[in-house]
Design a protein around this motif. Sequence first.
Motif, PDB file in Angstrom:
ATOM      1  N   ALA A  54       0.816  -1.221   0.000  1.00 23.44           N
ATOM      2  CA  ALA A  54       0.000   0.000   0.000  1.00 23.44           C
ATOM      3  C   ALA A  54       0.840   1.257   0.000  1.00 23.44           C
ATOM      4  CB  ALA A  54      -0.916  -0.004   1.231  1.00 23.44           C
ATOM      5  N   THR A  55       2.177   1.097   0.067  1.00 26.89           N
ATOM      6  CA  THR A  55       3.053   2.259   0.218  1.00 26.89           C
ATOM      7  C   THR A  55       3.704   2.634  -1.104  1.00 26.89           C
ATOM      8  OG1 THR A  55       3.516   1.595   2.486  1.00 26.89           O
ATOM      9  CG2 THR A  55       5.060   3.136   1.488  1.00 26.89           C
ATOM     10  N   ARG A  56       3.815   3.931  -1.333  1.00 28.18           N
ATOM     11  CA  ARG A  56       4.453   4.438  -2.533  1.00 28.18           C
ATOM     12  C   ARG A  56       5.952   4.104  -2.529  1.00 28.18           C
ATOM     13  NH1 ARG A  56       3.126   8.729  -6.068  1.00 28.18           N
ATOM     14  NH2 ARG A  56       1.313   9.334  -4.830  1.00 28.18           N
ATOM     15  N   PRO A  73      16.292   6.356  12.255  1.00 28.73           N
ATOM     16  CA  PRO A  73      16.716   4.951  12.294  1.00 28.73           C
ATOM     17  C   PRO A  73      15.530   4.034  12.580  1.00 28.73           C
ATOM     18  CG  PRO A  73      18.066   6.332  13.750  1.00 28.73           C
ATOM     19  CD  PRO A  73      16.916   7.170  13.301  1.00 28.73           C
ATOM     20  N   GLU A  74      15.492   2.908  11.884  1.00 30.03           N
ATOM     21  CA  GLU A  74      14.365   1.987  12.030  1.00 30.03           C
ATOM     22  C   GLU A  74      14.800   0.662  12.655  1.00 30.03           C
ATOM     23  OE1 GLU A  74      11.157   2.602  10.925  1.00 30.03           O
ATOM     24  OE2 GLU A  74      11.354   4.309   9.568  1.00 30.03           O
ATOM     25  N   GLY A  75      16.082   0.562  13.075  1.00 29.57           N
ATOM     26  CA  GLY A  75      16.562  -0.718  13.615  1.00 29.57           C
ATOM     27  C   GLY A  75      16.304  -0.847  15.107  1.00 29.57           C
ATOM     28  N   ARG A 109       6.812   0.466   7.196  1.00 27.63           N
ATOM     29  CA  ARG A 109       5.718   1.004   8.002  1.00 27.63           C
ATOM     30  C   ARG A 109       5.010   2.151   7.286  1.00 27.63           C
ATOM     31  NH1 ARG A 109       5.454  -3.128   9.860  1.00 27.63           N
ATOM     32  NH2 ARG A 109       6.077  -3.878  11.910  1.00 27.63           N
ATOM     33  N   GLY A 110       5.433   2.420   6.058  1.00 26.00           N
ATOM     34  CA  GLY A 110       4.616   3.305   5.232  1.00 26.00           C
ATOM     35  C   GLY A 110       4.916   4.789   5.260  1.00 26.00           C
ATOM     36  N   CYS A 111       6.173   5.173   5.498  1.00 27.49           N
ATOM     37  CA  CYS A 111       6.440   6.613   5.618  1.00 27.49           C
ATOM     38  C   CYS A 111       6.297   7.355   4.295  1.00 27.49           C
ATOM     39  CB  CYS A 111       7.809   6.875   6.244  1.00 27.49           C
ATOM     40  SG  CYS A 111       9.207   6.682   5.134  1.00 27.49           S
ATOM     41  N   PHE A 112       6.253   6.616   3.179  1.00 25.47           N
ATOM     42  CA  PHE A 112       6.062   7.278   1.894  1.00 25.47           C
ATOM     43  C   PHE A 112       4.595   7.509   1.566  1.00 25.47           C
ATOM     44  CE2 PHE A 112       9.238   8.299  -1.447  1.00 25.47           C
ATOM     45  CZ  PHE A 112      10.303   8.476  -0.585  1.00 25.47           C
ATOM     46  N   GLY A 113       3.728   7.074   2.493  1.00 27.02           N
ATOM     47  CA  GLY A 113       2.309   7.335   2.286  1.00 27.02           C
ATOM     48  C   GLY A 113       1.688   6.419   1.249  1.00 27.02           C
TER      49      GLY A 113
HETATM   50  S1  SF4 Z   1      11.656   4.164   4.395  1.00 30.40           S
HETATM   51 FE1  SF4 Z   1       9.460   4.422   4.671  1.00 30.40          FE
HETATM   52  S2  SF4 Z   1       8.540   3.692   2.781  1.00 30.40           S
HETATM   53 FE2  SF4 Z   1      10.647   2.941   2.825  1.00 30.40          FE
HETATM   54  S3  SF4 Z   1      10.543   0.916   3.735  1.00 30.40           S
HETATM   55 FE3  SF4 Z   1      10.923   2.328   5.412  1.00 30.40          FE
HETATM   56  S4  SF4 Z   1       8.873   2.878   6.189  1.00 30.40           S
HETATM   57 FE4  SF4 Z   1       8.624   1.950   4.169  1.00 30.40          FE
END
Ligand code: SF4
Lengths: 326, 487
Positions: free
Chosen positions: A243-245, B166-168, A260-264
């Motif tokens: 669902a994410t761009r 950071p996502e880790g 987690r969808g930060c690109f909307g």
């Molecule tokens: S940076 Fe954003 S869009 Fe890319 S994988 Fe991570 S949460 Fe998803």
Amino acid sequence: MAEKPKIAICWFGGCGGCDEAIVDLNEDILKVTNAFEIVLWPIAFDFKYHHIEAMADKTITLSIINGSVRNSEHEELAHLFREKSQLVLAFGACACFGGTPGMANLRSKEDIFQWVYEDAPTVVNPRHNVPQTVTKVGDNELTLPEFYNQVYPLGQVIDVDYYLPGCPPPPNLIYNAISATLSGDLPPKGSTLAPQRALCDVCVRNKTKPERLAISEIKRIHELEADPDKCFLAQGIVCTGPATRAGCGEVCININMPCRGCFGPVEGVTDMGAKYLSAFASLIEAKTEEERKEIIDRLKDPAGYFYRFTTASSILKKRRGALKKA
Amino acid sequence: MGNKITVNPITRLEGHGKIDIFLNENGDVEDAYLQVTELRGFERFCIGRPAEEMPRIVPNICGVCPTPHNMASTKALDSIYGVTPTPAAKLVRTLQYNANFIEDHYIHFFFLAAPDFVVGPEANPVERNILGVINKVGLDIGKRVIDIRRRTRDIIKLIASKPSHPEGGLPGGVPRGIKQEERKTIIETADLCVEFAQFALQLFKDVVLKNKDYLDLILSDVYNLKTYYMALVDENKKVNFYEGKLRVIDPNGKEVSFFHPNDYTEYIGEWVEPWTYVRLTYLRKIGWKGLIEGDDTSLYRVGPLARFNVSEGMATPLAQKEYEQMVSTLGKPAHHTLAYHWARLIEALQAAEDLQRISIDPLLTSTDIRNMNFQFTGKGIGCVEACRGTLIHHYETDNEGLITKVNMIVATQQNAAPIGLSVKKAAQRFIKGGEVREGLLNMAEMAFRAYDPCLGCATHTIHGKMPLVIDVHDHTGNVIKTVSRGA
Ligand code: SF4
Ligand code: SF4
Ligand code: SF4
């Protein structure tokens, strides 16, 4: 010599990460400062809001605005930049959709204040003080902006010309967006300056995604050692890739964390969570309704997964009052 | 007569802040306030979220120092799940952490602080920025700074995705380890960082310490603030960024508390004032005494100067030598606010030396990066030293690991009252009889810039200038004088 086009970079209710992302252009930042005259960038230059106020309408070619509208000061500034700019770019997840802080819309202002100023374990507040928009200190007054009941994405407050998503947006897309403004080679107003495809379409793990996904058990990321080569959804781990761009460079996937969808949302979708939730529900593989319920019950906090960056732009809660002026 | 001077905007931690200076009848400074004008409510909207998602949510508190939030959160997760990270996982985390210390400290020093010293506090404001620094020290050095920033941020990216977010971080480990083929670049970066750290310190000594005017400035009363100090130290009471116990010393250098971060609520109190959105911290055992310095205060400072004062030395050999020199020049505890800069550069050297140690450790590329032997406790307190000072994340969960309670103590919040006091001192010296001296702006700026207040990416900018304009209003609110820099 012809005048250089003017650019303003401003932050409202943001974290500073979007400004850091612009600094991450590294040497390319010098190309930007060469091609444009920067008229405001609070983190880097001395120009003040009153300098902007003194400008004629529409003198700024491009205003890059990050952060959401959370208080009265942000709202006033939003209108100011709209008046003075030819183009307004909503920069980053907060400006585009409310971003992570937009999850505060699931809570009331009273509830937030009660915890922060009374109930938190370290708070000592015998006078029951709460921040006020005006405080008398002797003969003097100290003022604070008014904290609104909710977080607004920029587009709910003023007209936005372009959107650049991401938390924060990656340097290549930032550079492209700024260059496009300079060359005038711009898509229709309202466009998002990022690919139209979904993240799954560009994800290296896509080839391991079965033709028909069937989820019979939902797993949380800490519960297993995720296979670094296999599609997260195929492992039962929530990944919002479908669902994410696309456009982020799949950076989370690369460190073995699901999206987690930060690109909307993908092109044409406004309510990302609702869209994804219905798609996700159809993937659940259960023989009976009871079994289906059991599986779904393992999905804790759907709002937090599916609206992580887009709560404020969703239809989740009826708007408590629009801010947009005609 | 109520003259009011407003400094707005200064940019800040979770957004925005401003400084208000009040004059008395005689036009002298009566009071000064650093106001934090924003609140975002992370402590509340994280309720109900799965705990393991927290290290991915909290970096959005601050895009300037997202790694410390990511790390404090990950450590809180370790204790919620009652698990110790594997040795390899700990190495990967500290690799990320040291890389963060280096890039963050240098951006502050070169882009923000150096203009005051290298170009000069009295220099033309138009030149007092990173470009001015480059003019003085050469483009080559400018390029080296950009290169170090890029390389250290690339390490963060490798381990935790976006350096700004950071996502880790998972309980008991990290989601991704270091591959053998990645080691070469990491070693290269570490070596460059050690070399550069020594160069930066030498530059500081040549340009600042050897210049009598600057040394006097550092030692001067305007930039001296007598407070308590707090920081993490290891078992030998050496500076540690990632773990340890919290030590508090009084304004005379005597240890008054030494405790496990888990007990923080007994030691730290947070006071609420109606004129700011930020909670003001103080030492709970002493009680709230208001915004005062000296032996009677209950305010404490955190960050590089606090770590210098609180510890008994640095954890790595080269940094230790530098520390000794700083002690012999300033004594201990050093209350000199501008000495934050010196301490900061010594820390960048410790982080670089530690990076070097990690980069060649055979264990770094081990695939044993997760300890999943969980002993769930439902409560976790994660404490690290952020570049700007002690950071505490405290979470509680229900038995499914969903968050029920969040409390956070962040670095700049702890320095907020002392920053206000530091600005007041500068203002008192530069405003007399209603006359605002030109020097105020930069002197006031220098007073709070030393803290590297996360009051802004202001501290992490290409031109390194805190945007300041001071408007002097008469009692009807009319601006009677505007003092600004760089315009
Ligand atoms: S940076 Fe954003 S869009 Fe890319 S994988 Fe991570 S949460 Fe998803
Ligand atoms: S989009 Fe992300 S990086 Fe940008 S301001 Fe919002 S939280 Fe910070
Ligand atoms: S669901 Fe996630 S892991 Fe799977 S293909 Fe899509 S983006 Fe990649």
